[in-house]
Design an enzyme around this catalytic site. Structure first.
Site, PDB file in Angstrom:
ATOM      1  CB  SER A  63      -0.955   0.029   1.193  1.00  0.00           C
ATOM      2  OG  SER A  63      -2.057  -0.785   0.919  1.00  0.00           O
ATOM      3  CE  LYS A  66      -3.792   0.350  -1.369  1.00  0.00           C
ATOM      4  NZ  LYS A  66      -4.504  -0.247  -0.237  1.00  0.00           N
ATOM      5  CE1 TYR A 187      -5.148  -1.422  -4.425  1.00  0.00           C
ATOM      6  CE2 TYR A 187      -5.328  -3.813  -4.492  1.00  0.00           C
ATOM      7  CZ  TYR A 187      -5.242  -2.636  -3.773  1.00  0.00           C
ATOM      8  OH  TYR A 187      -5.236  -2.674  -2.395  1.00  0.00           O
ATOM      9  CE1 TYR A 238      -3.178  -0.698   5.516  1.00  0.00           C
ATOM     10  CE2 TYR A 238      -1.297  -0.845   6.978  1.00  0.00           C
ATOM     11  CZ  TYR A 238      -1.877  -1.068   5.752  1.00  0.00           C
ATOM     12  OH  TYR A 238      -1.156  -1.657   4.760  1.00  0.00           O
ATOM     13  CB  VAL A 256       0.056  -5.785   4.351  1.00  0.00           C
ATOM     14  CG1 VAL A 256      -1.214  -5.162   4.892  1.00  0.00           C
ATOM     15  CG2 VAL A 256      -0.058  -6.104   2.874  1.00  0.00           C
TER      16      VAL A 256
HETATM   17  N1  GLU Z   1      -2.397  -5.330  -2.113  1.00  0.00           N
HETATM   18  C1  GLU Z   1      -2.819  -5.340  -0.749  1.00  0.00           C
HETATM   19  C2  GLU Z   1      -4.308  -5.610  -0.681  1.00  0.00           C
HETATM   20  O1  GLU Z   1      -5.005  -5.231  -1.568  1.00  0.00           O
HETATM   21  C3  GLU Z   1      -2.474  -4.012  -0.141  1.00  0.00           C
HETATM   22  C4  GLU Z   1      -2.760  -3.990   1.303  1.00  0.00           C
HETATM   23  C5  GLU Z   1      -1.936  -3.035   2.079  1.00  0.00           C
HETATM   24  O2  GLU Z   1      -0.722  -2.983   1.955  1.00  0.00           O
HETATM   25  O3  GLU Z   1      -2.557  -2.304   2.846  1.00  0.00           O
HETATM   26  O4  GLU Z   1      -4.795  -6.189   0.247  1.00  0.00           O
END
Ligand code: GLU
Length: 302
Positions: A63, A66, A187, A238, A256
């Site tokens: 993430s 993002k 994604y 988060y 994660v």
């Molecule tokens: N690719 C992971 C998912 O979609 C990203 C989650 C993350 O790092 O928060 O669950």
């Protein structure tokens, strides 16, 4: 100030916490990561780069990607803010519950639902959302080998029922421009990029430089960079962004895979990585190291 010594101290403070975390295994390909790995890097706007521990080891950025999709979507086209909000969700990163009452408009760009919408926008704007993220990371880090780990991307796709549900649900409200399968493919591909603490610290410097890239060109206006930093502070770690702001006092994005990229506007970036996560999904070691570093140095926005 001896920044290298402060990094070493932060690293030493983080090490004992690693045993309290757990490696994410809901994406099976991530489950093999070493819970004792740990690295910390610092890049400054003046061109200094320092690191300690496993700071040059590649890991799955997940993430953390993002923040780059959001920056590139904002830089490339008109704002996405009518399609995604900018409030903390108060729910887990992969939750579906708010989407129905909020008519397919995700709360913010850093939960999975919001990142799917931003990826969709970037796909429309560039024709290759994951490629745009990869090229940007290569250019800013100076690492031409940085790439998607296809095994991790395939593992995500195979076990991605929840993300597929989110994406279809968003599409049912008319908030996707591209086919669900195409959006999810991009994604997963940008989440599955592997990079080191060094690479990510360098790649994030545009936010410390108020929107200016490594080559001196402007990616974002000063105001847009400020806004991304603001959303990182409130939504980037988060459902523990309040705790992260309290302990670290910097905008940051976690993943994660165990990485956290934090921005010290006007000064530099820090990237910490350790795959053992706390219950909210943040790396226990990375939070501890950033806490120790900012507390000792005063490098905080507050
Ligand atoms: N690719 C992971 C998912 O979609 C990203 C989650 C993350 O790092 O928060 O669950």
């Amino acid at each position: 100030m001896d920044l290298r010594r402060e990094l070493q101290r932060a690293h030493d403070a983080a090490r004992p916490t690693l045993a309290t975390g757990r490696v994410a295994d809901y994406i099976p390909a991530l489950g093999a990561a070493d819970p004792n790995a740990f690295g910390l890097a610092l890049a400054t706007v003046d061109g200094e780069v320092h690191g300690v521990g496993d700071w040059q080891t590649d890991f799955s950025i997940q993430s953390v990607s993002k923040l780059f999709t959001l920056a590139l979507a904002l830089a490339t086209g008109e704002a996405v803010w009518h399609r995604v909000g900018r409030e903390p969700s108060g729910t887990p990163f992969n939750s579906l519950v708010q989407l129905e009452t909020e008519h397919g408009i995700p709360r913010n760009p850093f939960i999975n639902a919001g990142a799917v919408v931003v990826t969709d926008r970037l796909l429309t704007l560039t024709g290759d959302a994951a490629g745009a993220v990869r090229e940007f990371l290569r250019a800013e880090s100076g690492n031409p080998r940085l790439d998607t780990d296809l095994v991790v991307a395939a593992s995500e796709a195979e076990h991605g029922h929840r993300n597929a549900a989110l994406a279809h649900f968003i599409a049912s409200y008319g908030n996707l421009e591209n086919p669900v399968e195409a959006v999810l493919g991009h994604y997963y591909a940008h989440c599955a990029i592997t990079a080191s603490c060094r690479d990510l610290a360098l790649a994030g410097l545009f936010l410390a430089r108020h929107g200016v890239r490594r080559n001196g060109g402007r990616l974002l206006s000063r105001s847009e960079a400020k806004r991304i930093n603001a959303v990182l502070l409130t939504c980037g770690t988060y459902d523990a962004a309040g705790e992260f702001a309290y302990r670290v006092g910097l905008p940051g994005k976690s993943g994660v895979g165990g990485g956290i990229l934090a921005v010290v506007p006007g000064r530099g970036t820090l990237c910490a990585w350790g795959p053992a996560l706390d219950r909210a999904g943040n790396s226990v070691g990375a939070v501890a190291a950033l806490d120790a570093f900012t507390t000792a140095t005063g490098w905080s926005i507050f």
